[in-house]
Design a protein around this motif. Structure first.
Motif, PDB file in Angstrom:
ATOM      1  N   ASP A 121       0.773  -1.258   0.077  1.00 28.90           N
ATOM      2  CA  ASP A 121       0.159   0.004   0.111  1.00 28.90           C
ATOM      3  C   ASP A 121       0.725   1.176   0.179  1.00 28.90           C
ATOM      4  OD1 ASP A 121      -2.380   1.428   0.073  1.00 28.90           O
ATOM      5  OD2 ASP A 121      -2.484   1.514   2.253  1.00 28.90           O
ATOM      6  N   ALA A 122       1.723   1.345  -0.880  1.00 28.88           N
ATOM      7  CA  ALA A 122       2.794   2.569  -1.200  1.00 28.88           C
ATOM      8  C   ALA A 122       3.215   2.462  -2.578  1.00 28.88           C
ATOM      9  CB  ALA A 122       4.048   2.246  -0.194  1.00 28.88           C
ATOM     10  N   GLU A 123       3.728   3.795  -2.944  1.00 28.68           N
ATOM     11  CA  GLU A 123       3.822   4.067  -4.202  1.00 28.68           C
ATOM     12  C   GLU A 123       5.570   3.516  -4.557  1.00 28.68           C
ATOM     13  OE1 GLU A 123       2.403   5.576  -7.061  1.00 28.68           O
ATOM     14  OE2 GLU A 123       0.681   4.987  -5.718  1.00 28.68           O
ATOM     15  N   SER A 124       6.182   3.677  -3.604  1.00 26.56           N
ATOM     16  CA  SER A 124       7.498   3.353  -3.601  1.00 26.56           C
ATOM     17  C   SER A 124       8.143   2.402  -2.420  1.00 26.56           C
ATOM     18  CB  SER A 124       8.401   4.386  -4.147  1.00 26.56           C
ATOM     19  OG  SER A 124       9.376   4.639  -3.120  1.00 26.56           O
ATOM     20  N   PRO A 125       9.344   1.502  -2.702  1.00 27.81           N
ATOM     21  CA  PRO A 125       9.775   0.802  -1.446  1.00 27.81           C
ATOM     22  C   PRO A 125      10.315   1.693  -0.533  1.00 27.81           C
ATOM     23  CG  PRO A 125      11.208   0.333  -3.760  1.00 27.81           C
ATOM     24  CD  PRO A 125       9.868   1.158  -4.033  1.00 27.81           C
ATOM     25  N   THR A 126      10.885   2.824  -0.854  1.00 35.74           N
ATOM     26  CA  THR A 126      11.463   3.630   0.287  1.00 35.74           C
ATOM     27  C   THR A 126      10.349   4.519   1.053  1.00 35.74           C
ATOM     28  OG1 THR A 126      11.473   5.396  -1.668  1.00 35.74           O
ATOM     29  CG2 THR A 126      13.376   4.401  -0.796  1.00 35.74           C
ATOM     30  N   ASP A 127       9.087   4.272   0.654  1.00 38.53           N
ATOM     31  CA  ASP A 127       8.028   4.901   1.638  1.00 38.53           C
ATOM     32  C   ASP A 127       7.487   3.830   2.723  1.00 38.53           C
ATOM     33  OD1 ASP A 127       7.890   7.165  -0.052  1.00 38.53           O
ATOM     34  OD2 ASP A 127       6.416   6.455  -1.416  1.00 38.53           O
ATOM     35  N   VAL A 128       7.988   2.495   2.520  1.00 33.39           N
ATOM     36  CA  VAL A 128       7.455   1.698   3.469  1.00 33.39           C
ATOM     37  C   VAL A 128       8.342   1.364   4.546  1.00 33.39           C
ATOM     38  CG1 VAL A 128       7.095  -0.987   3.456  1.00 33.39           C
ATOM     39  CG2 VAL A 128       6.432   0.245   1.290  1.00 33.39           C
ATOM     40  N   ASP A 129       7.674   1.283   5.753  1.00 32.01           N
ATOM     41  CA  ASP A 129       8.217   1.068   7.134  1.00 32.01           C
ATOM     42  C   ASP A 129       8.092  -0.265   7.408  1.00 32.01           C
ATOM     43  OD1 ASP A 129       9.094   0.664   9.704  1.00 32.01           O
ATOM     44  OD2 ASP A 129       8.096   2.290  10.463  1.00 32.01           O
ATOM     45  N   ALA A 130       9.229  -1.170   6.968  1.00 32.90           N
ATOM     46  CA  ALA A 130       9.133  -2.712   7.016  1.00 32.90           C
ATOM     47  C   ALA A 130       8.531  -3.046   8.349  1.00 32.90           C
ATOM     48  CB  ALA A 130      10.396  -3.182   6.960  1.00 32.90           C
ATOM     49  N   LEU A 131       8.692  -2.344   9.456  1.00 34.07           N
ATOM     50  CA  LEU A 131       8.060  -2.795  10.813  1.00 34.07           C
ATOM     51  C   LEU A 131       6.667  -2.886  10.921  1.00 34.07           C
ATOM     52  CD1 LEU A 131      10.566  -1.179  13.408  1.00 34.07           C
ATOM     53  CD2 LEU A 131      10.260  -3.867  12.873  1.00 34.07           C
TER      54      LEU A 131
END
Lengths: 177, 145
Positions: A121-131
Motif C-alpha cells: 500500500d505504497a508508491e515506492s519501496p522507500t515509502d515503506v516502514d518494514a516494521l
C-alpha cells in the motif's frame, strides 16, 4: 552417478571447488574482479585469485583497459569493479531484444510493480516502514521483498531508457527516409 | 539502520558467473537466473536422484548486490515439511554483517554471527556447499533405509 544409498557420491563442494581451481589464471582474476566491490591492492587480489602477484597485475591491467575494473589509486595500486561497465553491459543485452520482447518484459515488470504497490500500500519501496508489515522474526522477509521491489523498478527504468533510445533512433531513420 | 527498503543493485554479472559454475555440476539439475516471481535470484535446483525419496525438492537461492551484500538460502521439502536456512551478508540491527539463519525456518531471532570469506564464490565453495553435502548425508542417515 546418482546414488541408490547413502549419499557418498554427493560431493557438490568438492566438484565445485575443483572446477574453480581448474580455471586458468585470467578467469580466476576475472572472478575476483567481479567481486571487487571495495578497492583492493594487487597482492590481495592475487591471493583471492590464487595466483602470483605478477600474474594478477598483468590480468588486472588488461581488465582495466577493457573497463571491467578501474584503478582507484596508483600508489599503492588498487582496483575496484567498474560499475558503469557492468551497467553498459546490461543495457547492451537489452539492446539485442526485439521491440516485442522489450514490450513483453516491460508489461511483466509493470505488473509485478503494481503487485508490490498493492501489497505494501505504497508508491515506492522507500515509502515503506518494514516494521509495519512484519513481526520482528519476519522482518528480513519483508526487507527482501522490498529489495526485490527496488530491483523491479531499476529494471523498468533501464528498459524504458533502452526503449526511448530506440524510439529516437527510429524517428531519425524515418526522417532520413 | 533503516527500517525501510535497502537501496542496492543486483550484481547480475556475479550471479551469472555462479549460475554457469553450478550448471557444470552433475549434482545440479537446473539453474535459473531471475525466474518469474524471483526477480533478484539465481535459483539452483539439486538433482533429486542424489537424496532419499522422502525428500522432495532441494534448492539453493542466491542473491548478490553491488554493495557486497548477499543472501544464500537453502530450501528443502521433506514429507510435506518445508525447511530453510540462510547465509547473509548485510547490515541490520540484530547481528554482525555476516550471519547465518539456521534451520528449520531461517528465523531472524535465531540468527548467529559469522565471518565469511570476502568473495561470495569462496563463501559458496567453502561454507555453503560443504554444509549442503553434510545435510544430504544426514538426510540419508534419517530416511535412507
Amino acid at each position: 552417478m546418482p546414488a541408490d544409498g547413502p549419499g557418498e557420491e554427493f560431493g557438490l563442494a568438492e566438484g565445485f571447488s575443483a572446477d574453480l581451481d581448474a580455471e586458468p589464471a585470467d578467469e580466476r582474476v576475472y572472478r575476483v574482479a567481479l567481486q571487487l566491490y571495495d578497492p583492493a591492492g594487487v597482492s590481495e587480489i592475487a591471493e583471492r585469485a590464487s595466483c602470483a602477484p605478477d600474474t594478477a597485475r598483468r590480468h588486472l591491467k588488461r581488465l582495466a583497459d577493457i573497463g571491467v575494473v578501474e584503478r582507484v589509486s596508483e600508489s599503492p595500486l588498487t582496483f575496484a569493479r567498474n560499475e558503469s561497465y557492468f551497467e553498459w553491459r546490461l543495457r547492451n543485452r537489452l539492446e539485442a531484444l526485439s521491440r516485442d520482447e522489450l514490450h513483453e518484459r516491460l508489461t511483466e515488470l509493470t505488473e509485478r510493480e503494481s503487485a508490490f504497490r498493492e501489497r505494501f500500500d505504497a508508491e515506492s519501496p522507500t515509502d515503506v516502514d518494514a516494521l509495519h508489515h512484519a513481526e520482528y522474526d519476519d522482518i528480513e522477509t519483508v526487507w527482501l521483498a522490498l529489495s526485490e521491489w527496488h530491483t523491479v523498478r531499476e529494471r523498468i527504468d533501464r528498459l524504458e531508457a533502452v526503449r526511448r533510445g530506440r524510439g529516437s533512433d527510429l524517428s531519425a531513420e524515418e526522417n532520413a527516409a | 539502520m533503516t527500517e525501510s527498503a535497502p537501496s542496492r543493485s543486483v550484481d547480475e554479472a556475479t550471479l551469472r558467473y555462479l549460475g554457469r559454475a553450478f550448471g557444470r555440476r552433475d549434482e545440479v539439475s537446473q539453474t535459473s537466473l531471475f525466474p518469474a516471481n524471483k526477480p533478484e535470484r539465481l535459483a539452483v535446483t539439486l538433482d533429486a536422484e542424489y537424496y532419499p525419496e522422502l525428500v522432495g525438492v532441494v534448492s539453493l537461492e542466491l542473491r548478490a548486490y553491488t554493495n557486497g551484500d548477499f543472501h544464500v538460502s537453502y530450501h528443502e521439502t521433506r514429507a510435506g515439511d518445508r525447511r530453510q536456512c540462510r547465509w547473509d551478508r548485510h547490515d541490520q540491527p540484530h547481528n554482525t554483517r555476516d550471519h547465518f539463519h539456521p534451520l528449520p525456518d531461517a528465523d531472524t531471532t535465531a540468527a548467529v554471527d559469522r565471518s565469511y570469506a570476502t568473495d561470495l564464490t569462496r563463501v559458496i565453495e567453502g561454507t555453503v556447499l560443504p554444509w549442503v553435502d553434510e545435510r544430504v548425508g544426514s538426510l540419508w542417515e534419517s530416511d535412507g533405509r
